[in-house]
Design a protein around this motif. Structure first.
Motif, PDB file in Angstrom:
ATOM      1  N   SER A   1       0.816  -1.219   0.000  1.00 43.48           N
ATOM      2  CA  SER A   1       0.000   0.000   0.000  1.00 43.48           C
ATOM      3  C   SER A   1       0.847   1.266   0.000  1.00 43.48           C
ATOM      4  N   THR A   2       2.056   1.167   0.473  1.00 43.71           N
ATOM      5  CA  THR A   2       2.948   2.338   0.522  1.00 43.71           C
ATOM      6  C   THR A   2       3.967   2.341  -0.608  1.00 43.71           C
ATOM      7  N   GLY A   3       4.054   1.225  -1.344  1.00 42.15           N
ATOM      8  CA  GLY A   3       5.029   1.137  -2.433  1.00 42.15           C
ATOM      9  C   GLY A   3       6.448   0.924  -1.964  1.00 42.15           C
ATOM     10  N   LEU A   4       6.607   0.523  -0.714  1.00 46.41           N
ATOM     11  CA  LEU A   4       7.946   0.304  -0.163  1.00 46.41           C
ATOM     12  C   LEU A   4       8.357  -1.153  -0.328  1.00 46.41           C
ATOM     13  N   ASN A   5       9.644  -1.383  -0.186  1.00 48.15           N
ATOM     14  CA  ASN A   5      10.165  -2.748  -0.226  1.00 48.15           C
ATOM     15  C   ASN A   5      11.143  -2.901   0.923  1.00 48.15           C
ATOM     16  N   TYR A   6      10.679  -3.508   2.029  1.00 51.48           N
ATOM     17  CA  TYR A   6      11.502  -3.602   3.225  1.00 51.48           C
ATOM     18  C   TYR A   6      12.647  -4.602   3.049  1.00 51.48           C
ATOM     19  N   ALA A   7      13.819  -4.207   3.530  1.00 53.68           N
ATOM     20  CA  ALA A   7      14.950  -5.134   3.574  1.00 53.68           C
ATOM     21  C   ALA A   7      14.657  -6.196   4.623  1.00 53.68           C
ATOM     22  N   PRO A   8      15.305  -7.382   4.517  1.00 53.10           N
ATOM     23  CA  PRO A   8      15.042  -8.470   5.476  1.00 53.10           C
ATOM     24  C   PRO A   8      15.200  -8.033   6.927  1.00 53.10           C
ATOM     25  N   GLU A   9      16.214  -7.210   7.221  1.00 51.89           N
ATOM     26  CA  GLU A   9      16.428  -6.799   8.615  1.00 51.89           C
ATOM     27  C   GLU A   9      15.344  -5.834   9.079  1.00 51.89           C
ATOM     28  N   GLN A  10      14.780  -5.047   8.147  1.00 49.61           N
ATOM     29  CA  GLN A  10      13.662  -4.182   8.509  1.00 49.61           C
ATOM     30  C   GLN A  10      12.430  -5.010   8.864  1.00 49.61           C
ATOM     31  N   ARG A  11      12.165  -6.022   8.049  1.00 49.46           N
ATOM     32  CA  ARG A  11      11.033  -6.908   8.348  1.00 49.46           C
ATOM     33  C   ARG A  11      11.241  -7.594   9.698  1.00 49.46           C
ATOM     34  N   GLU A  12      12.470  -8.000   9.963  1.00 54.94           N
ATOM     35  CA  GLU A  12      12.771  -8.635  11.246  1.00 54.94           C
ATOM     36  C   GLU A  12      12.460  -7.693  12.399  1.00 54.94           C
ATOM     37  N   ALA A  13      12.825  -6.414  12.238  1.00 59.66           N
ATOM     38  CA  ALA A  13      12.578  -5.428  13.293  1.00 59.66           C
ATOM     39  C   ALA A  13      11.087  -5.200  13.492  1.00 59.66           C
ATOM     40  N   ILE A  14      10.348  -5.060  12.395  1.00 63.41           N
ATOM     41  CA  ILE A  14       8.898  -4.845  12.493  1.00 63.41           C
ATOM     42  C   ILE A  14       8.247  -6.033  13.186  1.00 63.41           C
ATOM     43  N   ARG A  15       8.634  -7.227  12.763  1.00 61.98           N
ATOM     44  CA  ARG A  15       8.070  -8.452  13.338  1.00 61.98           C
ATOM     45  C   ARG A  15       8.357  -8.528  14.837  1.00 61.98           C
TER      46      ARG A  15
END
Length: 742
Positions: free
Chosen positions: A319-333
């Motif tokens: 929805s935001t057009g972003l593409n999170y790096a694996p470490e960003q996804r890890e942080a969000i999770r």
């Protein structure tokens, strides 16, 4: 001494007590000096009508109440005439004596009334309505009232101010003179807080021996307290004892023996860390222990995880057009499924983007999210980055002004914050005591997301919170390391990361946002810095030297230190003008229109916003423009982020010129453009983290002026000043709380 600071003397009788603060002794009095009725203000505890006072002070003008005599010292002259004694006792100054009883006492004892009350209270029973029990109570209260006067008079011979004397009286009561005679070093203790070296001079005047155990006890505590300023929450005993012995000029053996007494009687705390006995002041021992215990509890009883996290991250990402790096996804999770997360990373690694996602998912889950940072500028920057309201931690915890000028937080273990998740930015600036206060106010089950860059300079206060949390290995930590392509277009960011890796920054690329101007002579460096701020950058980029540009320096003193640079920058950015009022405070000449900065937390100074809303509290690092100097009223008015703050002249020492500031003071701030002189100096100032912190303060443009060799020296010097802090050991259980005696 400046004309407005010349001390004057006045003697007169108190006609009326307009205001009296029983806690700190501050009073507003109407004084009859024989010629006129004068308003006197200052610390005059127990003031009562009819008393004769000898006052020392200066004249000032209050913006509302007009001309006042500002008392800096005083001496009480007990009323002698029957009329003065009657006025004094009729005022209610002595509990148990009202106007009628006062009249009867003076009729019976005349000019000896006060002496009878003090020394022969049994004679008071001859007065109608005074029983033996009441006579004793009158005597006790009269002695209590007069004892504080005696304390002030006694301590004044040693140069101790009335304010300091009141603090001593509040601690020791009427026994203060006897306690000080027995052990003058008691004046050093917290709550009175008279400096060790001042008290040492007092003790020497009393001919106390240099090897007095009382002196050694105070010296050991002084060394511990002094090292709080160096960031240490404790000192190893094998460092503390020799250092104190050397300072005091006494034997290590005797100092070690006294040290053992301090530990055994509970004056200091200790534990064993890495096989060394470590000595703490009790409040710091408690702070780091509490923080460790609370964090362990949060790990054991985590918050409820948000379900279907991966799908929700994918949806928000698309929805935001972003593409999170694996470490960003890890942080969000980790942030939305657990109770605690430490998120760290340098510039350009996507911390802000990651926080956006975390905040969105938490709020989507119906959670109430608070954002906070240690300083006002850091909180403002956090708000700008996230689009959410962020508060200073002090404001979040509803700071109040407690006794002994110490902050007291309304939000605590009994009155916790009303939130489901708390996100704290700039954790590298957090000291041990503030971290403890934050955790005490955290609700049970609340998520805690701690964000910071451990490569920034550590906190000004004692402790190493971010470093200890990461080093403990006990908390979930996600380190963002990937520099995004857009960020890599900035030389500021790529050079900052190069410096962290021990590589020289690119200095010869003049096409982007990072520039190096070689200069070898201090005077030429200074002239170049001033020309950049005054002319070149405003002409080329439209930057304002007041609002957009910031000069950062490694030190305060020297030709390229902040004091001298501020003097020169003031002369070109805000030159003298007969329409602008000026006033000198300490090393600074303040002028209307100056850029200024608050240099210490002041929790009780009042401010007013343009919409009329009011509040209290100005904090270390807050910056603004000096709008008005009113010499007649003895006030300065400063505008800071839309708030108009009025400083009494005595508070102006909490301000400094801010055209140039030290790198340490710039922590948590970001400026459109930064100019920094880089020049040879003391080794303790030429290190990698200092250069990295300075560079990352610049948002759009950075210019270094000086020598390439200085930059190389700083890049190659990765020595970090060791901080002795216990949080890591308390988290890992590496400490032994009952160390074996040496």
């Amino acid at each position: 001494m400046a004309e407005e600071e010349k001390l004057l003397e006045m003697t007169g009788s108190i006609e009326r007590v307009v205001f009296q603060n029983d806690k700190n002794g501050y009073a507003i009095l109407e004084i009859n000096n024989g010629e006129e009725l004068v308003t006197a203000v200052g610390t005059i505890p127990g003031a009562a009508p009819g008393e004769e006072l000898h006052l020392v002070g200066i004249w000032g003008e209050h913006p509302t109440f007009g001309r006042q005599f500002q008392v800096q010292a005083f001496e009480r002259l007990r009323p002698h005439s029957s009329e003065a004694i009657l006025q004094y006792l009729s005022s209610g100054a002595v509990k148990g004596i009202g106007p009628r009883t006062a009249q009867r006492l003076v009729e019976a004892f005349g000019e000896n009334t006060l002496e009878v009350i003090e020394k022969e209270p049994d004679r008071l029973t001859s007065i109608q309505g005074i029983t033996l029990n009441k006579a004793k109570k009158i005597n006790e209260y009269f002695c209590q009232v007069t004892s504080i006067r005696e304390v002030i008079l006694y301590l004044s011979q040693y140069g101790i101010t009335p304010q300091e004397s009141v603090r001593a009286y509040q601690t020791f009561g009427s026994e203060t003179p006897d306690i000080v005679r027995e052990n003058p070093y008691r004046l050093c203790q917290e709550g009175i807080s008279i400096g060790f070296h001042r008290v040492d001079e007092i003790a020497a005047s009393m001919e106390r021996p240099a090897d007095d155990d009382c002196r050694i006890r105070a010296g050991l505590i002084f060394v511990l307290r002094h090292n709080l300023q160096n960031g240490h929450t404790y000192l190893p005993k094998d460092k503390l004892v020799p250092a104190a012995a050397g300072m005091l000029g006494v034997s290590v053996e005797q100092t070690d023996s006294v040290m053992e007494e301090l530990l055994s009687d509970g004056t200091l705390d200790s534990c064993e860390i890495h096989s060394r006995v470590c000595c703490f002041l009790p409040d710091y021992y408690e702070a780091e222990n509490y923080a460790a215990d609370r964090l362990k509890m949060m790990l054991e009883f985590p918050s409820q995880p948000i379900q279907n996290v991966e799908e929700k991250i994918d949806y928000f990402q698309s929805s935001t057009g972003l593409n999170y790096a694996p470490e960003q996804r890890e942080a969000i999770r980790a942030a939305v499924t657990g109770g605690i997360l430490v998120l760290t990373g340098g510039p350009g690694t996507g911390k802000t983007t990651t926080l956006h996602a975390i905040i969105h998912l938490l709020k989507q889950n119906g959670e109430k999210v608070f954002l906070a940072a240690p300083t006002g500028r850091a909180a403002k920057r956090m708000s700008q980055m996230t689009g959410e309201e962020a508060k200073t931690i002090h404001r979040l915890l509803q700071v109040e002004w407690g006794e002994n000028d110490q902050p007291v937080f309304s939000c605590n273990e009994k009155n916790r914050l009303e939130c489901d998740a708390l996100i704290v930015d700039e954790l590298s600036m957090m000291d041990a005591k503030l971290f403890e206060s934050l955790l005490k106010a955290l609700p049970m089950g609340c998520r805690l997301i701690l964000v910071g860059d451990r490569n920034q300079l550590p906190s000004v206060g004692a402790g190493n919170v971010l470093g200890d949390l990461i080093d403990s290995g006990k908390l979930p930590v996600v380190a963002l390391k990937h520099i995004f392509r857009q960020a890599m277009e900035s030389l500021i960011i790529t050079n900052a990361h190069a410096i962290l890796e021990g590589k020289m920054p690119i200095l010869n690329d003049h096409s982007r946002d990072f520039f190096f101007l070689p200069c070898s002579e201090p005077e030429k460096i200074s002239k170049t810095v001033i020309d950049l701020v005054k002319r070149r950058l405003p002409e080329s980029y439209g930057y304002s030297g007041m609002t957009d540009l910031q000069v950062l320096s490694m030190a305060r003193k020297g030709d390229l230190g902040t004091i001298e640079l501020n003097r020169r920058l003031q002369a070109v950015l805000n030159p003298a003008d007969r329409t602008k009022a000026e006033i000198r405070v300490g090393p600074f000449l303040f002028r209307e229109g100056d850029k200024v900065m608050q240099i210490k937390n002041n929790y009780h100074i009042a401010w007013e916003e343009q919409d009329g809303s009011q509040g209290e509290g100005v904090f270390n690092g807050d910056m603004g423009i000096l709008q008005k100097i009113d010499r007649r009223a003895s006030i300065l008015q400063v505008e800071m982020d839309g708030r108009l703050i009025t400083y009494e002249l005595g508070m102006a020492k909490e301000l400094e010129l801010a055209y140039a500031m030290t790198i340490h003071k710039s922590q948590g701030s970001e400026f459109d453009a930064v100019v920094m002189p880089v020049y040879p100096g003391p080794p303790q100032l030429l290190y990698r983290n200092l250069l990295y912190t300075a560079i990352t303060r610049a948002k759009n443009l950075l210019i270094l002026v000086g020598t390439q060799q200085t930059i190389r020296t700083m890049v190659e010097n990765d020595k970090k000043m060791k901080r002795f802090s216990g949080l890591c050991a308390f988290l890992t259980g590496e400490e032994n709380h009952e160390p074996d005696s040496d």
